[in-house]
Enzyme design. Structure first.
Site, PDB file in Angstrom:
ATOM      1  N   LYS A 273       0.840  -1.201   0.000  1.00  0.00           N
ATOM      2  CA  LYS A 273       0.000   0.000   0.000  1.00  0.00           C
ATOM      3  C   LYS A 273       0.878   1.255   0.000  1.00  0.00           C
ATOM      4  CE  LYS A 273      -4.063  -1.771   2.485  1.00  0.00           C
ATOM      5  NZ  LYS A 273      -5.068  -1.614   1.407  1.00  0.00           N
ATOM      6  N   ARG A 347     -10.622 -11.277   1.739  1.00  0.00           N
ATOM      7  CA  ARG A 347     -11.537 -12.279   1.151  1.00  0.00           C
ATOM      8  C   ARG A 347     -10.947 -13.682   1.207  1.00  0.00           C
ATOM      9  NH1 ARG A 347     -11.554  -8.987  -4.401  1.00  0.00           N
ATOM     10  NH2 ARG A 347     -11.311  -7.355  -2.833  1.00  0.00           N
TER      11      ARG A 347
HETATM   12  N1  BES Z   1      -8.182  -3.640   4.242  1.00  0.00           N
HETATM   13  C1  BES Z   1      -8.371  -3.224   2.902  1.00  0.00           C
HETATM   14  C2  BES Z   1      -9.660  -2.430   2.691  1.00  0.00           C
HETATM   15  C3  BES Z   1      -9.751  -1.102   3.393  1.00  0.00           C
HETATM   16  C4  BES Z   1      -9.455   0.065   2.727  1.00  0.00           C
HETATM   17  C5  BES Z   1     -10.200  -1.021   4.708  1.00  0.00           C
HETATM   18  C6  BES Z   1      -9.588   1.279   3.371  1.00  0.00           C
HETATM   19  C7  BES Z   1     -10.316   0.199   5.349  1.00  0.00           C
HETATM   20  C8  BES Z   1     -10.012   1.349   4.669  1.00  0.00           C
HETATM   21  C9  BES Z   1      -8.418  -4.433   1.970  1.00  0.00           C
HETATM   22  O1  BES Z   1      -7.687  -5.533   2.371  1.00  0.00           O
HETATM   23  C10 BES Z   1      -7.863  -4.007   0.660  1.00  0.00           C
HETATM   24  O2  BES Z   1      -6.727  -3.662   0.638  1.00  0.00           O
HETATM   25  N2  BES Z   1      -8.667  -4.044  -0.383  1.00  0.00           N
HETATM   26  C11 BES Z   1      -8.227  -3.640  -1.682  1.00  0.00           C
HETATM   27  C12 BES Z   1      -8.806  -4.598  -2.688  1.00  0.00           C
HETATM   28  C13 BES Z   1      -8.217  -4.457  -4.064  1.00  0.00           C
HETATM   29  C14 BES Z   1      -6.772  -4.890  -4.078  1.00  0.00           C
HETATM   30  C15 BES Z   1      -9.023  -5.310  -5.015  1.00  0.00           C
HETATM   31  C16 BES Z   1      -8.707  -2.222  -1.915  1.00  0.00           C
HETATM   32  O3  BES Z   1      -9.779  -1.860  -1.455  1.00  0.00           O
HETATM   33  O4  BES Z   1      -7.963  -1.464  -2.530  1.00  0.00           O
HETATM   34 MN    MN Z   2      -5.656  -5.433   1.726  1.00  0.00          MN
END
Ligand code: BES
Ligand code: MN
Ligand code: ZN
Length: 498
Positions: A273, A347
């Site tokens: 990230k 997921r």
């Molecule tokens: N934990 C994150 C989602 C999230 C984002 C929670 C902001 C709280 C605040 C999740 O694991 C994630 O990173 N999801 C990705 C999915 C993508 C790679 C398809 C996302 O939302 O960018």
């Molecule tokens: Mn994630």
């Protein structure tokens, strides 16, 4: 906090302050306040000191038995509002309580001011708002606030309300003990809440009808929970898989299942990230904290219901041992998954947990997860995404959410998008082929593959779990969103049902 209820006039209150709700053109409150206070109110509300603005709160002092007593007038509408109004009013009042270090007050019940007294929830909602607003997280503060609010005394002439407060107040305290526990867990930095520490904390709460099983990394492999193992394998803090079995109704095998996403830190993994997204990822275990709090709350109040709770705990790190984009994993169910983004890890661990949950035939499965950033884009930070494979379940939980001020909004699981998560080389892929489209729906469709048409609700709480800006009820940072919602849903529809 002590919550008491008395049939007396405000004039006889022994608390530091008295809250008196008033609306425009109110005639008299004499029977509730006593004549002295009523006269004073009449003069204040006819002056321009008090304007009946929305949720206006103004105070003045009067002398009662040679002591100065502080009176707060709060502006309410003439006809009852929905609970959100009283929740926000309570949260707003908590700010004054804190600033002025009030340790106790009496409040004339809202119910007493309304002719139509059918509902008993207004004063309760005010007290809940107060609880939300009084939460503080001080673990790492050198200098603690050193203030504790002690008592609310509800003043009423209404027997049914007194009975209700007398019987329920203890449960309100228990509810907020657990909501505060969830908030503390969510606010805790990842280095102090590893999967092992989190699992150990849950284990400490084990009791006779609340058994806690913690699987370590070896046992996770033995049980075939490969997705949990793989997401966790990059970290020096190995994964855990926690199952809580609450038996509140030993006369039946019927039970509900709760599943919570427990990523103690989500770096994104190899798909790291960026700055701006990574800072709050200690909160990626909010779903786990929520379902643990719900299960414990249900135990603490002794609800007649059976609840099985499944909590996969992992740290999603970058590093030499971490899983990679392109890796193909075999889930506990046997379906294979091509990982195309290591940041879509929630997921994966939920897939194994949902599969485990359905093995014992639950009446309903409710999962809670900070699953997608797309959900925050769609609904903002005040609202969770709701997905369900049954219309009636979506409706039932939505009705409750309106009453509680915990907003959720149903999003679709379009059949047409199912092919977007089919892989060319495995059964499934963990992200869509179409980049940037319907991210929350895609994640829900992925989970659905592991639910096998069992009655199921999925709540994506990525927005409301952790608030970077002040919310009118939940304040800032970890909110505790979802605990009351799921607790109330289970109480209403699954308690003592066989
Ligand atoms: N934990 C994150 C989602 C999230 C984002 C929670 C902001 C709280 C605040 C999740 O694991 C994630 O990173 N999801 C990705 C999915 C993508 C790679 C398809 C996302 O939302 O960018
Ligand atoms: Mn994630
Ligand atoms: Zn995540």
């Amino acid at each position: 906090m002590k919550i008491s209820c008395r049939k007396k006039t405000a004039f006889n209150s022994r608390k530091e302050a008295i809250i008196i709700p008033v609306y425009k053109n109110i005639e008299t409150l004499k029977t509730l306040t006593g004549k002295r206070i009523d006269d004073e109110i009449a003069s204040i509300i006819s002056s321009d000191y008090f304007n009946f603005e929305d949720k206006e709160i103004k105070s003045f002092y009067i002398e009662v038995k040679k002591k100065l007593k502080r009176i707060f007038l709060v502006s309410i509408p003439k006809d009852p509002e929905d609970s959100r109004f009283y929740l926000e009013l309570g949260a707003r009042f908590s700010k004054i309580v804190r600033q002025d270090r009030l340790t106790s007050f009496s409040i004339i019940s809202f119910e007493d001011l309304y002719m139509e007294k059918k509902e008993l929830s207004y004063t309760k909602s005010f007290i809940e708002g107060l609880f939300f607003g009084l939460y503080k997280y001080e673990r790492y503060k050198g200098k603690k606030e050193n203030f504790n609010f002690e008592e609310v005394e509800v003043i009423t002439a209404f027997t049914r309300l007194k009975k209700y407060v007398d019987t329920e107040a203890e449960n309100w305290n228990t509810a907020f003990e657990n909501i505060y526990m969830a908030r503390d867990l969510i606010n805790t930095p990842a280095m102090d809440l590893t999967p092992e520490i989190f699992a150990g904390f849950i284990k400490e709460h084990e009791s006779e009808n609340f058994s806690v099983e913690v699987l370590d990394d070896k046992q996770i492999v033995e049980r075939g929970l490969n997705l949990v193992k793989t997401v966790g394998m990059g970290s020096a803090n190995p994964p855990r898989f926690v199952t809580i079995d609450y038996k509140g109704d030993p006369t039946t095998e019927k039970h509900v299942a709760l599943v919570g996403k427990g990523v103690t830190f989500d770096s994104g993994g190899t798909n790291l990230k960026p700055t701006g997204s990574i800072e709050t990822m200690k909160t990626d275990m909010s779903g786990a904290a929520t379902v643990f709090a719900v299960a414990k709350l249900i135990r603490d109040v002794g609800m007649k219901i059976n609840v099985k709770t499944y909590i996969p705990l992992v740290e999603n790190t970058i590093g030499g041992c971490a899983y990679r984009p392109g890796d193909v994993l075999t889930s506990a169910e046997g379906k294979t998954i091509e990982v195309l983004n290591t940041d879509a890890e929630g997921r994966l661990i939920l897939a194994d947990a949902l599969y485990t949950a359905r093995l014992t035939d639950p009446e309903v499965i409710v999962d809670v997860a900070t699953l997608t950033g797309a959900c925050v884009v769609a609904l903002g930070s005040h609202c969770a995404g709701l997905f369900s494979n049954r219309k009636f379940l979506a409706k039932n939980i939505t009705d409750i959410s309106d009453d509680l001020g915990e907003d959720i909004w149903e999003l679709p699981m379009l059949k047409a998008y199912e092919k977007r998560i089919k892989s060319d080389i495995a059964d499934l892929r963990n992200i869509s082929k179409q980049k940037g489209e319907a991210g929350s729906t895609i994640a829900a469709l992925f989970l659905k593959e592991f639910v096998d048409n069992w009655p199921w609700i999925h709540l994506d709480i990525a927005g409301p779990a952790y608030l970077e800006e002040e919310h009118p009820i939940f304040g800032k940072h970890a909110s505790g969103f979802g605990v009351r919602l799921i607790y109330t849903f289970l109480e209403k529809y699954y308690k003592e049902q066989h």
